[in-house]
Design a protein around this motif. Structure first.
Motif, PDB file in Angstrom:
ATOM      1  N   ALA B  42      34.027  43.121 -12.976  1.00  0.00           N
ATOM      2  CA  ALA B  42      35.356  42.850 -13.527  1.00  0.00           C
ATOM      3  C   ALA B  42      36.334  42.451 -12.431  1.00  0.00           C
ATOM      4  O   ALA B  42      37.205  41.618 -12.627  1.00  0.00           O
ATOM      5  N   GLY B  43      36.193  43.049 -11.271  1.00  0.00           N
ATOM      6  CA  GLY B  43      37.057  42.675 -10.145  1.00  0.00           C
ATOM      7  C   GLY B  43      38.527  42.952 -10.349  1.00  0.00           C
ATOM      8  O   GLY B  43      39.363  42.268  -9.773  1.00  0.00           O
ATOM      9  N   ASN B  44      38.860  43.943 -11.153  1.00  0.00           N
ATOM     10  CA  ASN B  44      40.279  44.129 -11.457  1.00  0.00           C
ATOM     11  C   ASN B  44      40.987  45.234 -10.684  1.00  0.00           C
ATOM     12  O   ASN B  44      42.193  45.223 -10.560  1.00  0.00           O
ATOM     13  N   CYS B  45      40.252  46.206 -10.150  1.00  0.00           N
ATOM     14  CA  CYS B  45      40.961  47.330  -9.526  1.00  0.00           C
ATOM     15  C   CYS B  45      41.506  46.959  -8.150  1.00  0.00           C
ATOM     16  O   CYS B  45      42.482  47.520  -7.701  1.00  0.00           O
ATOM     17  N   ARG B  46      40.861  46.038  -7.494  1.00  0.00           N
ATOM     18  CA  ARG B  46      41.271  45.528  -6.175  1.00  0.00           C
ATOM     19  C   ARG B  46      41.191  46.582  -5.078  1.00  0.00           C
ATOM     20  O   ARG B  46      41.918  46.513  -4.082  1.00  0.00           O
ATOM     21  N   LEU B  49      38.730  45.614  -1.391  1.00  0.00           N
ATOM     22  CA  LEU B  49      39.090  44.499  -0.528  1.00  0.00           C
ATOM     23  C   LEU B  49      38.500  44.666   0.879  1.00  0.00           C
ATOM     24  O   LEU B  49      38.533  45.754   1.442  1.00  0.00           O
ATOM     25  N   LYS B  57      42.371  35.150   3.074  1.00  0.00           N
ATOM     26  CA  LYS B  57      42.748  36.301   2.250  1.00  0.00           C
ATOM     27  C   LYS B  57      41.636  37.329   2.237  1.00  0.00           C
ATOM     28  O   LYS B  57      40.464  37.001   2.383  1.00  0.00           O
ATOM     29  N   LEU B  58      42.014  38.578   1.979  1.00  0.00           N
ATOM     30  CA  LEU B  58      41.013  39.614   1.785  1.00  0.00           C
ATOM     31  C   LEU B  58      40.209  39.264   0.538  1.00  0.00           C
ATOM     32  O   LEU B  58      40.732  38.695  -0.413  1.00  0.00           O
ATOM     33  N   ASN B  63      32.466  41.305  -5.693  1.00  0.00           N
ATOM     34  CA  ASN B  63      32.116  39.984  -6.226  1.00  0.00           C
ATOM     35  C   ASN B  63      31.842  38.981  -5.112  1.00  0.00           C
ATOM     36  O   ASN B  63      31.833  37.788  -5.331  1.00  0.00           O
ATOM     37  N   LEU B 150      42.890  51.575 -16.114  1.00  0.00           N
ATOM     38  CA  LEU B 150      42.618  50.252 -16.670  1.00  0.00           C
ATOM     39  C   LEU B 150      41.508  49.510 -15.933  1.00  0.00           C
ATOM     40  O   LEU B 150      41.609  48.302 -15.695  1.00  0.00           O
TER      41      LEU B 150
ATOM     42  N   VAL C 188      37.332  36.453 -12.708  1.00  0.00           N
ATOM     43  CA  VAL C 188      37.070  36.499 -11.273  1.00  0.00           C
ATOM     44  C   VAL C 188      36.236  35.273 -10.915  1.00  0.00           C
ATOM     45  O   VAL C 188      35.371  34.868 -11.677  1.00  0.00           O
ATOM     46  N   LYS C 189      36.552  34.724  -9.752  1.00  0.00           N
ATOM     47  CA  LYS C 189      35.820  33.558  -9.294  1.00  0.00           C
ATOM     48  C   LYS C 189      35.174  33.885  -7.956  1.00  0.00           C
ATOM     49  O   LYS C 189      35.818  34.570  -7.160  1.00  0.00           O
ATOM     50  N   GLN C 342      45.570  43.049 -15.744  1.00  0.00           N
ATOM     51  CA  GLN C 342      44.224  43.307 -15.270  1.00  0.00           C
ATOM     52  C   GLN C 342      44.204  43.922 -13.867  1.00  0.00           C
ATOM     53  O   GLN C 342      43.640  44.990 -13.660  1.00  0.00           O
ATOM     54  N   CYS C 343      44.827  43.239 -12.922  1.00  0.00           N
ATOM     55  CA  CYS C 343      44.758  43.686 -11.532  1.00  0.00           C
ATOM     56  C   CYS C 343      45.816  44.745 -11.257  1.00  0.00           C
ATOM     57  O   CYS C 343      46.982  44.567 -11.599  1.00  0.00           O
ATOM     58  N   GLY C 382      48.272  37.727  -2.538  1.00  0.00           N
ATOM     59  CA  GLY C 382      46.900  37.399  -2.143  1.00  0.00           C
ATOM     60  C   GLY C 382      45.904  38.498  -2.420  1.00  0.00           C
ATOM     61  O   GLY C 382      44.825  38.527  -1.851  1.00  0.00           O
ATOM     62  N   ARG C 383      46.251  39.427  -3.287  1.00  0.00           N
ATOM     63  CA  ARG C 383      45.348  40.555  -3.505  1.00  0.00           C
ATOM     64  C   ARG C 383      44.805  40.591  -4.935  1.00  0.00           C
ATOM     65  O   ARG C 383      44.281  41.608  -5.363  1.00  0.00           O
ATOM     66  N   THR C 384      44.988  39.521  -5.677  1.00  0.00           N
ATOM     67  CA  THR C 384      44.699  39.605  -7.111  1.00  0.00           C
ATOM     68  C   THR C 384      43.716  38.532  -7.589  1.00  0.00           C
ATOM     69  O   THR C 384      43.374  37.620  -6.842  1.00  0.00           O
ATOM     70  N   ILE C 385      43.311  38.661  -8.822  1.00  0.00           N
ATOM     71  CA  ILE C 385      42.345  37.735  -9.404  1.00  0.00           C
ATOM     72  C   ILE C 385      42.944  36.338  -9.530  1.00  0.00           C
ATOM     73  O   ILE C 385      42.308  35.350  -9.187  1.00  0.00           O
TER      74      ILE C 385
END
Ligand SMILES: Cc1cc2nc3c(=O)[nH]c(=O)nc-3n(C[C@H](O)[C@H](O)[C@H](O)COP(=O)(O)O)c2cc1C
Ligand code: SF4
Ligand code: SF4
Ligand code: FES
Ligand code: FES
Lengths: 157, 526, 422
Positions: B42-46, B49, B57-58, B63, B150, C188-189, C342-343, C382-385
């Motif tokens: 999902a890559g949403n919690c971040r 990094l 960028k980090l 992913n 979430l 996400v990419k 989301q993020c 720069g920390r997000t989807i």
């Protein structure tokens, strides 16, 4: 379940389904149809759409509540949606919102007692060159002033 | 096999491995919430990094697929600062009342904010976004939406694993809230997993809720005894009470999941236990010391063979017992009692629940093991017929029930046998009728192996010694056999398994070492 | 001055196929159908056509990301979400020249060997969608769309899909999810849409204006288009000017036209003798410029050089007398309202920024609030989807950097010097 599409809507719905490779993609258009048909998307309407397309009501509710145009609560006959974003604000939207609220005796988010008008504030409507702007149901009203809004509201009586 | 560098360490990984997975293999922990090995990314919690050379960028480790020559750093100040920042933001709308949260002790949020030295977000507002209070959402789960971060793990689980999609996020932005649709509670047999995968205290187990603080619990690797699937589990206990079962990862069997009925299997280790040997003589029940009980049972078996011949004795084994115990039971029947009457009791259906995922209709953990050890199910019917015909004069029964017979039927059958000895863990129709009850250890109180429906031989480990006066089945069987003159020298399950591996073709070449934590398929294919 | 799009926009009937044809419409499609596909793509590359949706990615290059093999059907998606505050140009194309878009779609799909196109129009544009649908029906009746276009073996089905109120659905992967009937969460990419896009198929997403430029490029050649603009950024752009100027509206101008002339010549300068205080040049997500920074060409690189972006061409003119804290507060409300949630950094950060700005604007700010805002910005950037978090941060940072005194003033005086009004 008592809610159901009319014959006509059913036919439109069938035609629409044919445009997509799967039923999931039909969720948004079906919700649009349901809102037109039922006025707003009650829990019952959500469950109806879900069963029509074969998804759980939670899936459909998740979609419906993501998008601001789907009304989960009843709205008035005329849904006044006044833009509050920057270009409109610079052109007097705040005053306009106060004016409409005062005239109708409701605050943004509320519906008049006679069920005729719901006042909402919305984000940029993509019509900033003719700010301030308001959308009433499907139609845009642009270059608004207090006088112009008064005339519009009078026409909607 | 791409090679890359992580925090200066050179690592080889299989094609397609992500940085997060690769880090795990070399013991580098990259913080994460939304990543789960058995769910989509999902890559949403971040939280995960990391710095990747050549990327300004980090990047998220969960992913980022490792490529040849990639240089990754997860231990720099920049990364630490970013992760702290994410955590601090996460705490804006999260209640900070860990002392009253049931997740305390195994909460991902608590663990990381302590690790990163944060206690309260500097950004926290007095007026957090309020959401629904604690509610029962069906299955084994209660939901406290305010604690939700979430991460969408639960949603992905219900989409990708059960396909039932009962939970969803409603609304969006910081008003997003995890919820069921009103009136549509969780409706699947795997709800308990939600409490496991929820990294915080938003989804917790109704059953476990506030029963025991997790830091008092100890765990042992085990196998769920609830059905033939043999889900790998961890049994959590305090002293000699088991509090819960949690799935243990085995991608060939249950990935990281287990079913709801299986989660409640632990109760059998706590409730209605047979804890002391009992002997019934002249109509009265008497608790006995082990020596006396074993001698009594052995004597009655010997006496019956002497009086009526070996064919008058029968052994009904149980597919709820381990391979080691079944092997000894068979050996006792064939080599010591020399009776052809040995079969296993086919408790095949239980509640009949089954699906095409984990839950098997066969509610025994070791039916396949019994079969592979040459103990037959048909023989059971044969023995029942012989009991009905009055031919069986002494019976050794394993387990608490006979097949799926109703209690009255079992009682009626056993009343026809002059002597019944039982090796069993829980009270049941058999213990009510038995003349000698030899209480055996629960699945958490002994070690051994089960063979699941697919022929996978899997170990389970002893968590704590048998409760009360119960004993491991091996010890009981050796005690009986040796009183009948067998002279067995088995000591512990490992020695029995070595014997199995030597003499039983499907198990040839196996050892506890080769089984490891995840087991092996019997007979190549079983 | 050479115009690419708007030459006939004054003609009420231009939106109908008949008039469009009479004025040369669909000639480009006929020409394209006789060209080798690669040649069309090559012309678009030569044109230096940069995406008009906001990111400015060269269209021809993007098309090149499609996988070479044709085993999986390809999809073209037109981004008509037009949600970036300050932007209202795609609406103009759809209402005044919908056939430009349709002809562009037909050519692009032919060149990319796509047989399916979805036009994702923001849900509020009900009337616009009706006009586009009408135009699609006309074009289909005339053989420009549908089965065997203009007697060739090329089939193309175009479907209008309405959004339902979500700015984030302008982000291309969110748009794809929305098209698929999901919550509009950006993806996400990798994978990128060109390999795994709508319905799992290779997908190209382009803005309305980008695709509407294609017929002209085919007719006149890529070089000609390129020559209208500046190096690496060809053609004309539709520039939207809003705020209290004398003639707000959409202007088609050569890429590189100076921002000053856009505001003062084309849009006629500010109304009521007001002075210029600031300009947001490329839609609300782009860093704000002070009045003394507008001598810059309106093209992607020149804008970048001065630390802002051409974005989607939405010039928002802010007059003297405007409270910059309030202006920023309005924008942060917008991003908080529109974050998909989301993020973690975006969801929590946008909501937080909105709340803190609200408290500063109302005179309840605390010492250190401005520093905290900048810190939260650092934790978001720069920390997000997807770039929505950045889109919120860029105005926040630039407003503070360039108008710091107004923020400090609110904190010092514990009230809004402008009386909490616009
Ligand atoms: C938050 C956000 C909103 C966006 N909104 C739009 C939009 O309304 N219309 C649009 O064409 N592109 C929008 N974009 C850009 C698209 O993601 C994408 O880059 C564009 O549609 C590609 O088309 P182009 O290359 O022709 O510009 C948005 C991007 C972001 C991050
Ligand atoms: S309830 Fe738990 S698992 Fe589900 S999204 Fe929230 S934090 Fe994640
Ligand atoms: S940056 Fe914001 S809008 Fe974009 S995906 Fe993340 S939460 Fe959603
Ligand atoms: S700001 Fe109101 S329409 Fe764009
Ligand atoms: S674990 Fe990578 S973003 Fe959540």
């Amino acid at each position: 379940m008592s809610l159901a599409f009319s014959e006509d809507t059913r036919a439109r719905h069938e035609r629409m389904l044919a445009r997509y490779p799967n039923r999931e993609a039909a969720i948004l258009p079906t919700l649009h149809l349901a809102q037109r048909e039922f006025g707003h998307l009650s829990a019952e309407a959500i469950a109806y759409v879900a069963s029509l397309l074969g998804f759980t009501p939670a899936r459909v509710e998740g979609v419906a509540t993501f998008y601001t145009m789907y009304n989960r609560k009843p709205v008035g006959k005329y849904h006044l949606q006044v833009c509050r974003n920057l270009s409109c604000s610079l052109m007097g939207a705040e005053h306009l919102i106060e004016h409409v609220a005062g005239r109708l005796g409701v605050r943004p988010g509320e519906t008049t007692a006679d069920g005729k008008f719901t006042l909402s504030t919305v984000e940029c409507l993509g019509s900033c060159g003719t700010a301030p702007v308001m959308q009433v149901n499907d139609d845009y009203y642009e270059d608004l002033s207090e006088d112009k809004v008064d005339a519009i509201l009078d026409g909607l009586r | 096999m791409p090679n890359f560098t992580l925090n200066g360490i050179s690592v080889d990984v299989p094609e397609g491995t992500t940085v997060l997975q690769a880090a795990k293999t070399v013991g580098i922990e990259i913080p994460h919430y939304c990543y789960h090995p058995n769910l989509s990314i999902a890559g949403n919690c971040r939280m995960c990094l990391v710095e990747v050379e050549k990327f300004p960028k980090l990047q998220i480790a969960c992913n980022t697929v490792v490529t040849e020559g990639m240089v990754v750093k997860s231990d720099t100040e920049k990364v630490r600062q970013a992760v702290t920042g994410v955590l601090e933001l996460m705490l804006i709308n999260h209640p900070v009342d860990c002392p009253i949260c049931d997740q305390a002790g195994e909460c991902g949020l608590q663990i990381y904010y302590m690790k990163y030295g944060l206690h309260k977000s500097r950004f926290a507002f007095e007026d957090k976004v309020h959401k629904k209070k604690v509610q029962d959402i069906g299955g084994q789960i209660v939901l406290d939406a305010e604690r939700c971060i979430l991460c969408s793990r639960c949603i992905r689980f219900l989409q990708e694993v059960t396909g039932t999609s009962e939970l969803e996020f409603f609304r969006r932005g910081d008003h997003s809230e995890i919820s069921i649709f009103p009136g549509r509670p969780l409706d699947n047999q795997y709800t308990g997993n939600l409490a496991d995968i929820c990294p915080v205290g938003a989804l917790t187990s109704k059953d476990f809720r506030f029963k025991c603080r997790v830091w008092f619990l100890r765990g042992t690797r085990s196998i769920c005894p609830g059905c033939a699937n043999g889900c790998n589990v961890e049994a959590h206990f305090k002293e000699d009470i088991v509090y819960r079962l949690k799935p243990r990862r085995n991608d060939d069997v249950n990935r990281t999941w287990m079913c709801d009925p299986g989660r409640l299997e632990y109760k059998k280790a706590n409730e209605a236990r047979l804890l002391t040997p009992v002997v019934r003589e002249n109509g009265g029940l008497k608790a006995e010391a082990w020596e006396a009980a074993l001698s009594f049972a052995a004597f009655r078996l010997w006496e019956t063979v002497e009086a009526h011949g070996a064919a008058s004795v029968a052994v009904i084994a149980s597919p709820a017992f381990s391979n080691e115990e079944l092997y000894l039971a068979r050996k006792l029947a064939e080599e010591v009692l020399r009776t052809p009457n040995v079969g296993f009791s086919p408790r095949s259906s239980g509640n009949g629940l089954s699906d095409d995922f984990l839950i098997k209709a066969d509610k025994n953990p070791n039916t396949r093991g019994a079969q592979l050890l040459g103990i037959s199910e048909e023989k059971f019917d044969d023995i029942v017929r012989k009991i009905e015909g009055g031919e069986v004069k002494a019976l050794l029964v394993f387990g608490n029930e006979l097949a799926d017979f109703p209690g009255e039927r079992t009682a009626e059958l056993l009343s026809r046998v002059p002597f019944v000895a039982q090796v069993g863990t829980n009270e049941g129709a058999v213990s009510l009728a038995a003349h000698a009850v030899l209480p055996s250890a629960s699945f958490v109180e002994r070690g051994g192996t089960f063979t699941n429906h697919a022929g996978r031989v899997q170990r389970f480990w002893m968590g704590f010694p048998p409760r009360g006066n119960a004993r491991g089945g091996i010890e009981i069987l050796v005690g009986l056999a040796n009183r009948l003159g067998a002279g067995w020298t088995f000591a512990g399950e490992a020695s029995v398994f070595r014997a199995i591996a030597r003499s039983e073709a499907p198990f040839a070449g196996m050892s506890y070492e080769s089984l490891g934590e995840l087991g092996q398929i019997a007979g190549g294919k079983g | 001055m050479e115009l690419v799009l708007t030459t006939h926009f004054g003609n009420e009937r231009y939106r109908f196929a008949e008039t469009y044809e009479q004025l040369g419409g669909y000639g480009a499609l006929r020409k394209a159908l006789s060209m080798p596909k690669e040649e069309i793509v090559a012309e678009v590359r030569k044109a230096n056509l940069r995406g008009r949706g906001g990111a400015g990615f060269p269209a021809g290059v993007k098309w090149g990301f499609l996988p070479k093999d044709l085993s999986r059907p390809r999809i073209l998606v037109i981004n008509a979400d037009e949600g970036e505050p300050g932007t209202f140009k795609d609406r103009l194309i759809m209402t005044r020249g919908p056939h430009l878009l349709i002809e562009g779609i037909a050519i692009t799909c032919y060149a990319l060997e796509a047989h399916t196109c979805y036009v994702y129009i923001r849900g509020e544009f009900v009337r616009e969608a009706e006009i586009v649908q009408e135009a699609i029906d006309e074009a289909t009746a005339k053989g420009y769309l549908g089965k065997g276009i203009l007697g060739t073996g090329f089939d193309l089905e175009v479907t209008v899909h309405l959004g339902a109120g979500a700015y984030i659905c302008g982000e291309e992967t969110s748009l794809i999810n929305s098209l698929e009937g999901k919550r509009g969460w950006p993806r996400v990419k990798p994978p990128f849409p060109a390999s795994v896009g709508a319905f799992g198929l290779p997908t190209i997403v382009n803005n309305v204006e980008t695709i509407a430029d294609i017929p002209w490029i085919v007719t006149h050649g890529g070089e000609k288009f390129a020559s209208l603009g500046v190096e690496k950024d060809g053609g004309t752009r539709l520039i939207c000017v809003s705020g209290p100027v004398k003639k707000p509206g959409v202007y088609e101008l050569p890429v590189g036209t100076s921002l000053r002339s856009i505001i003062y010549e084309h849009a006629g300068g500010l109304r009521d003798g007001k002075a210029l205080k600031a300009v947001i040049p490329g839609g609300s997500s782009t860093p704000v410029l002070r009045a003394d920074e507008i001598d810059v060409g309106f093209d992607i690189e020149s804008m970048q050089k001065i630390g802002t972006m051409a974005g989607s061409g939405g010039v928002i003119v802010i007059p003297e007398g405007t409270c910059m804290v309030r202006a920023l507060s309005v924008l942060m409300n917008f991003y908080a309202h529109e974050s998909c949630g989301q993020c973690t950094p975006c969801r929590e950060g946008c909501g937080w920024l909105a709340k803190v700005l609200h408290r500063i604007e109302n005179g309840q700010g605390r010492n250190g609030d401005v520093e905290l805002i900048l810190e939260v910005c650092d934790n978001m950037l720069g920390r997000t989807i997807c770039p929505l978090a950045d889109a919120a941060v860029m105005p926040a940072q630039s407003f503070i950097w360039k108008f710091r005194e107004e923020f400090d003033g609110h904190l010092r005086e514990k009230k809004c010097p402008y009386g909490n009004r616009f």
